[in-house]
Motif scaffolding. Structure first.
Motif: not given
Length: 294
Positions: A246-263
């Motif tokens: 399970y990913g959870g908040a910490e895992y998905h938060d990084y996706h948003h933290y990196v931002g629009g260029q997140s891959q």
């Protein structure tokens, strides 16, 4: 008992094939459970069309209820709770959160609502049932697990597609306005994205149809999971930490933290797709660096 209701000029039949509880018990050769009696009493005169449209009501209700504790946590500013905040430098005011809440509820009403109305023939076609008997706990559990796995895999690729240049600039960038996610932002998105991501969510019930109670529960659980992963807090005591992969908040938060260029970290629920397809390397590298600094 009246077996039909007239909506839009057409009769809509129910799927309860029994005129009374006694008739159902005679047919099954057993007494109905308390839950089955309650379901019969509630749904006997409800056309399937209206039962199907309960989904939008449940989404708004549970979205409202389960985001409230995270709002209180954000506003109270407790140091004991604040230590679990993933991006502690960013604070949200009540007006910020209420603005997000209103935008999401409007999208539910204006985008998801019409979709619920128009998709009724589809759930009839795939075989979502509304009658008795009710599904067992094990049936609900295994079907929900299948739904999560199907949605997770297809959502992963849909999410990656939304990060292509055109789709991000025209659709997905709205969701990424929140570089530090909050619970209210779980469904904060362009109306087209809400409809697009509804396809992976619907695939599970389409492939493995069950009872409408399972159908309702699935969409509610999927939405609650999205609220949890966008809450902005990594609570160590969360029971979701016991779920494998399970990913959870910490895992998905990084996706948003990196931002629009997140891959990276495209996972909807579980993390195995990111690992298999190599889209969690940046996240894992950052984790290793932080671990060495401790």
């Amino acid at each position: 008992m009246d077996r039909n209701r007239i909506i839009f000029g057409h009769p809509l039949p129910t799927m309860l094939h029994y005129q009374s509880i006694q008739e159902a018990e005679t047919s099954f050769g057993r007494n109905l459970t308390v839950a089955e009696k309650l379901w019969f009493s509630y749904s006997a005169n409800q056309p399937d069309y209206l039962l199907h449209c309960h989904n939008i009501l449940f989404l708004i209700l549970f979205y409202t209820i389960f985001t409230l504790p995270f709002m209180v946590v954000e506003l109270c500013g407790s140091k004991n709770i604040g230590k679990y905040k993933l991006q502690p430098n960013i604070k949200r005011s009540f007006s910020d959160m209420f603005k997000c809440y209103k935008a999401v509820v409007y999208s539910f009403i204006l985008a998801v609502g019409p979709l619920q109305v128009l998709s009724y023939p589809t759930i009839k076609w795939i075989g979502i049932r509304t009658g008795l008997p009710l599904p067992s706990g094990w049936e609900i559990f295994w079907q929900m697990l299948v739904y999560f796995l199907i949605e997770d895999y297809t959502n992963y690729w849909t999410h990656r597609l939304l990060h292509s240049k055109w789709a991000y600039e025209n659709i997905h960038h709205i969701h990424h306005e929140y570089t530090a996610p909050i619970a209210f932002a779980a469904s904060y998105a362009h109306w087209a994205e809400i409809l697009i991501l509804g396809v992976p969510s619907f695939l599970g019930p389409a492939i493995v149809p069950g009872h409408i109670i399972t159908y309702w529960s699935w969409f509610v659980m999927r939405h609650l999971e999205a609220i949890e992963t966008h809450c902005g807090y990594d609570f160590k005591w969360s029971p979701t930490k016991l779920i494998p992969f399970y990913g959870g908040a910490e895992y998905h938060d990084y996706h948003h933290y990196v931002g629009g260029q997140s891959q990276c970290n495209f996972a909807s629920v579980f993390t195995y797709c990111d690992y298999i397809y190599g889209t969690d390397k940046g996240y894992r590298y950052r984790k290793s660096i932080l671990k060495k600094q401790l």
